[in-house]
Design a protein around this motif. Structure first.
Motif, PDB file in Angstrom:
ATOM      1  N   LEU A 162      46.125 -65.186  -1.598  1.00 16.72           N
ATOM      2  CA  LEU A 162      45.854 -65.830  -2.891  1.00 16.72           C
ATOM      3  C   LEU A 162      46.153 -64.877  -4.036  1.00 16.72           C
ATOM      4  CD1 LEU A 162      44.682 -67.985  -4.807  1.00 16.72           C
ATOM      5  CD2 LEU A 162      42.396 -67.098  -4.270  1.00 16.72           C
ATOM      6  N   LEU A 163      45.670 -63.643  -3.914  1.00 17.24           N
ATOM      7  CA  LEU A 163      45.913 -62.648  -4.962  1.00 17.24           C
ATOM      8  C   LEU A 163      47.409 -62.385  -5.106  1.00 17.24           C
ATOM      9  CD1 LEU A 163      44.427 -60.840  -6.988  1.00 17.24           C
ATOM     10  CD2 LEU A 163      44.439 -59.032  -5.263  1.00 17.24           C
ATOM     11  N   ALA A 164      48.101 -62.258  -3.982  1.00 16.45           N
ATOM     12  CA  ALA A 164      49.555 -62.031  -4.015  1.00 16.45           C
ATOM     13  C   ALA A 164      50.272 -63.185  -4.720  1.00 16.45           C
ATOM     14  CB  ALA A 164      50.088 -61.868  -2.589  1.00 16.45           C
ATOM     15  N   THR A 165      49.775 -64.401  -4.501  1.00 20.68           N
ATOM     16  CA  THR A 165      50.375 -65.587  -5.131  1.00 20.68           C
ATOM     17  C   THR A 165      50.148 -65.575  -6.637  1.00 20.68           C
ATOM     18  OG1 THR A 165      50.040 -66.823  -3.083  1.00 20.68           O
ATOM     19  CG2 THR A 165      50.402 -68.115  -5.077  1.00 20.68           C
ATOM     20  N   MET A 166      48.924 -65.221  -7.049  1.00 22.79           N
ATOM     21  CA  MET A 166      48.635 -65.124  -8.487  1.00 22.79           C
ATOM     22  C   MET A 166      49.518 -64.069  -9.148  1.00 22.79           C
ATOM     23  SD  MET A 166      44.466 -65.409  -8.482  1.00 22.79           S
ATOM     24  CE  MET A 166      43.614 -67.008  -8.520  1.00 22.79           C
ATOM     25  N   VAL A 167      49.656 -62.918  -8.483  1.00 23.10           N
ATOM     26  CA  VAL A 167      50.481 -61.837  -9.033  1.00 23.10           C
ATOM     27  C   VAL A 167      51.940 -62.276  -9.119  1.00 23.10           C
ATOM     28  CG1 VAL A 167      51.396 -59.523  -8.523  1.00 23.10           C
ATOM     29  CG2 VAL A 167      48.939 -59.974  -8.297  1.00 23.10           C
ATOM     30  N   TYR A 168      52.399 -63.000  -8.109  1.00 21.63           N
ATOM     31  CA  TYR A 168      53.796 -63.444  -8.082  1.00 21.63           C
ATOM     32  C   TYR A 168      54.118 -64.354  -9.277  1.00 21.63           C
ATOM     33  CZ  TYR A 168      58.089 -65.715  -6.499  1.00 21.63           C
ATOM     34  OH  TYR A 168      59.375 -66.203  -6.430  1.00 21.63           O
ATOM     35  N   PHE A 169      53.222 -65.293  -9.550  1.00 22.42           N
ATOM     36  CA  PHE A 169      53.514 -66.293 -10.590  1.00 22.42           C
ATOM     37  C   PHE A 169      53.139 -65.832 -11.999  1.00 22.42           C
ATOM     38  CE2 PHE A 169      53.387 -69.351  -6.955  1.00 22.42           C
ATOM     39  CZ  PHE A 169      54.654 -69.887  -7.138  1.00 22.42           C
ATOM     40  N   CYS A 170      52.254 -64.852 -12.118  1.00 18.33           N
ATOM     41  CA  CYS A 170      51.828 -64.402 -13.449  1.00 18.33           C
ATOM     42  C   CYS A 170      52.815 -63.401 -14.005  1.00 18.33           C
ATOM     43  CB  CYS A 170      50.427 -63.789 -13.389  1.00 18.33           C
ATOM     44  SG  CYS A 170      49.173 -65.046 -13.444  1.00 18.33           S
ATOM     45  N   LYS A 171      53.711 -63.876 -14.839  1.00 20.68           N
ATOM     46  CA  LYS A 171      54.702 -63.031 -15.486  1.00 20.68           C
ATOM     47  C   LYS A 171      54.263 -62.804 -16.930  1.00 20.68           C
ATOM     48  CE  LYS A 171      57.026 -62.847 -11.805  1.00 20.68           C
ATOM     49  NZ  LYS A 171      56.625 -61.694 -10.989  1.00 20.68           N
ATOM     50  N   PRO A 172      54.908 -61.874 -17.646  1.00 23.68           N
ATOM     51  CA  PRO A 172      54.565 -61.730 -19.065  1.00 23.68           C
ATOM     52  C   PRO A 172      54.665 -63.074 -19.787  1.00 23.68           C
ATOM     53  CG  PRO A 172      55.977 -59.935 -18.357  1.00 23.68           C
ATOM     54  CD  PRO A 172      55.897 -60.888 -17.200  1.00 23.68           C
ATOM     55  N   GLY A 173      53.636 -63.418 -20.527  1.00 30.34           N
ATOM     56  CA  GLY A 173      53.605 -64.703 -21.228  1.00 30.34           C
ATOM     57  C   GLY A 173      52.871 -65.796 -20.479  1.00 30.34           C
ATOM     58  N   THR A 174      52.579 -65.575 -19.195  1.00 29.16           N
ATOM     59  CA  THR A 174      51.843 -66.562 -18.409  1.00 29.16           C
ATOM     60  C   THR A 174      50.345 -66.329 -18.570  1.00 29.16           C
ATOM     61  OG1 THR A 174      53.608 -66.603 -16.747  1.00 29.16           O
ATOM     62  CG2 THR A 174      51.480 -67.503 -16.085  1.00 29.16           C
ATOM     63  N   VAL A 175      49.593 -67.430 -18.697  1.00 30.85           N
ATOM     64  CA  VAL A 175      48.129 -67.362 -18.749  1.00 30.85           C
ATOM     65  C   VAL A 175      47.576 -67.971 -17.463  1.00 30.85           C
ATOM     66  CG1 VAL A 175      46.057 -68.190 -19.934  1.00 30.85           C
ATOM     67  CG2 VAL A 175      48.058 -67.470 -21.270  1.00 30.85           C
ATOM     68  N   LEU A 213      34.548 -69.252 -15.746  1.00 27.78           N
ATOM     69  CA  LEU A 213      35.933 -69.591 -16.073  1.00 27.78           C
ATOM     70  C   LEU A 213      36.582 -68.362 -16.688  1.00 27.78           C
ATOM     71  CD1 LEU A 213      38.385 -71.397 -16.627  1.00 27.78           C
ATOM     72  CD2 LEU A 213      37.220 -72.263 -18.642  1.00 27.78           C
ATOM     73  N   LEU A 214      37.653 -67.898 -16.075  1.00 29.39           N
ATOM     74  CA  LEU A 214      38.309 -66.671 -16.512  1.00 29.39           C
ATOM     75  C   LEU A 214      39.735 -66.916 -16.961  1.00 29.39           C
ATOM     76  CD1 LEU A 214      36.461 -65.835 -13.759  1.00 29.39           C
ATOM     77  CD2 LEU A 214      37.024 -63.624 -14.758  1.00 29.39           C
ATOM     78  N   LYS A 215      40.136 -66.088 -17.905  1.00 21.85           N
ATOM     79  CA  LYS A 215      41.527 -66.061 -18.345  1.00 21.85           C
ATOM     80  C   LYS A 215      42.097 -64.701 -17.965  1.00 21.85           C
ATOM     81  CE  LYS A 215      44.116 -65.377 -22.612  1.00 21.85           C
ATOM     82  NZ  LYS A 215      43.947 -65.093 -24.060  1.00 21.85           N
ATOM     83  N   ALA A 216      43.270 -64.702 -17.356  1.00 19.72           N
ATOM     84  CA  ALA A 216      43.895 -63.438 -16.973  1.00 19.72           C
ATOM     85  C   ALA A 216      45.362 -63.443 -17.392  1.00 19.72           C
ATOM     86  CB  ALA A 216      43.792 -63.236 -15.461  1.00 19.72           C
ATOM     87  N   THR A 217      45.823 -62.301 -17.877  1.00 18.17           N
ATOM     88  CA  THR A 217      47.241 -62.145 -18.250  1.00 18.17           C
ATOM     89  C   THR A 217      47.743 -60.805 -17.722  1.00 18.17           C
ATOM     90  OG1 THR A 217      46.566 -61.213 -20.396  1.00 18.17           O
ATOM     91  CG2 THR A 217      47.108 -63.563 -20.349  1.00 18.17           C
ATOM     92  N   VAL A 218      49.046 -60.707 -17.599  1.00 20.14           N
ATOM     93  CA  VAL A 218      49.648 -59.473 -17.092  1.00 20.14           C
ATOM     94  C   VAL A 218      49.465 -58.368 -18.102  1.00 20.14           C
ATOM     95  CG1 VAL A 218      51.852 -58.423 -16.468  1.00 20.14           C
ATOM     96  CG2 VAL A 218      51.340 -60.732 -15.749  1.00 20.14           C
ATOM     97  N   ARG A 219      49.150 -57.175 -17.609  1.00 27.34           N
ATOM     98  CA  ARG A 219      49.027 -56.015 -18.488  1.00 27.34           C
ATOM     99  C   ARG A 219      50.409 -55.575 -18.954  1.00 27.34           C
ATOM    100  NH1 ARG A 219      44.508 -52.972 -15.057  1.00 27.34           N
ATOM    101  NH2 ARG A 219      42.772 -54.165 -15.901  1.00 27.34           N
ATOM    102  N   ALA A 220      50.486 -55.233 -20.221  1.00 29.52           N
ATOM    103  CA  ALA A 220      51.749 -54.677 -20.733  1.00 29.52           C
ATOM    104  C   ALA A 220      51.902 -53.269 -20.160  1.00 29.52           C
ATOM    105  CB  ALA A 220      51.712 -54.635 -22.254  1.00 29.52           C
ATOM    106  N   ASN A 221      53.088 -52.995 -19.650  1.00 33.46           N
ATOM    107  CA  ASN A 221      53.312 -51.665 -19.052  1.00 33.46           C
ATOM    108  C   ASN A 221      53.526 -50.615 -20.143  1.00 33.46           C
ATOM    109  OD1 ASN A 221      53.031 -52.687 -16.535  1.00 33.46           O
ATOM    110  ND2 ASN A 221      55.221 -53.175 -16.303  1.00 33.46           N
TER     111      ASN A 221
END
Length: 221
Positions: A162-175, A213-221
């Motif tokens: 599940l975590l791998a799937t979230m990481v895969y789909f969460c790109k910069p700009g994805t909420v 209820l959580l909101k998560a976004t990709v960290r800026a590198n």
């Protein structure tokens, strides 16, 4: 990492009690539409869990903050399809995904609740967490504005995929919007992993239902 103080909310009784011969149908009202959900007692994924009610309610009430109109939305672990249906009504291009054995009921609910509406036609697809992501959802052509997930943390063997799937789909700009009933220590351990990987905020808590209820976004590198 969880800085903002969440809104404390109650899950509203948005379903309409019905005298019905069908014990397996639930009636809800979101965004001005009555939604009829057929549940199945055979699968976990075919019952409406509290996280789905919490996220549906939040999306309906916070359309300015999270405007889904014409946005590309992927729901993982869509279950009965309630959240995907609400996202469709709010104007999104929705892809609802789940395990193969859940898809028949999911497709039925989504098509029966969206067929006569002037909205983007939702898509229902198989997605087994962590499997065949590159083949089935290549990043070159599949970019989503929102990833929705509700009550996906319950089957403990599935948490790494599940975590791998979230990481895969969460790109910069994805909420990523994830609502879950917190029952076990593993739920909090998964939350910790999310916080370690993403910028994470708890948007709302529903204390009587133990839902966050959580909101998560990709960290800026």
């Amino acid at each position: 990492p969880l800085t903002d103080s969440p809104v404390i909310l109650t899950i509203l009784q948005n379903w309409v009690p019905r005298v019905s011969h069908y014990f397996d149908k639930e009636h809800y009202t979101y965004a001005g539409h009555q939604i009829v959900i057929q549940e199945s007692i055979e699968h976990f994924g075919a019952v409406v869990w509290p996280g789905a009610l919490a996220l549906s309610q939040y999306l309906e009430s916070n359309q300015e903050q999270f405007n889904l109109k014409d946005k590309k939305v992927l729901e993982i672990g869509a279950g009965t399809g309630l959240v995907s249906i609400v996202a469709c009504i709010l104007g999104a291009y929705v892809t609802a995904t789940d395990l193969p054995e859940v898809l028949e009921n999911l497709s039925y609910n989504i098509s029966s609740n969206t067929q006569n509406m002037n909205i983007h036609k939702p898509e229902v697809r198989k997605l087994v967490w962590g499997e065949g992501l590159n083949e089935d959802f290549p990043i070159s052509t599949h970019h989503y504005d929102f990833i929705l997930a509700t009550d996906v943390v319950y089957y403990h063997a599935a948490l790494d995929p599940l975590l791998a799937t979230m990481v895969y789909f969460c790109k910069p700009g994805t909420v990523l919007l994830w609502a879950n009933k917190f029952r076990f220590s593993t739920d909090y351990e998964f939350l910790e992993k999310i916080c370690n990987i993403f910028n994470t905020t708890i948007l709302a808590e529903f204390p009587e239902s133990n839902v966050k209820l959580l909101k998560a976004t990709v960290r800026a590198n």
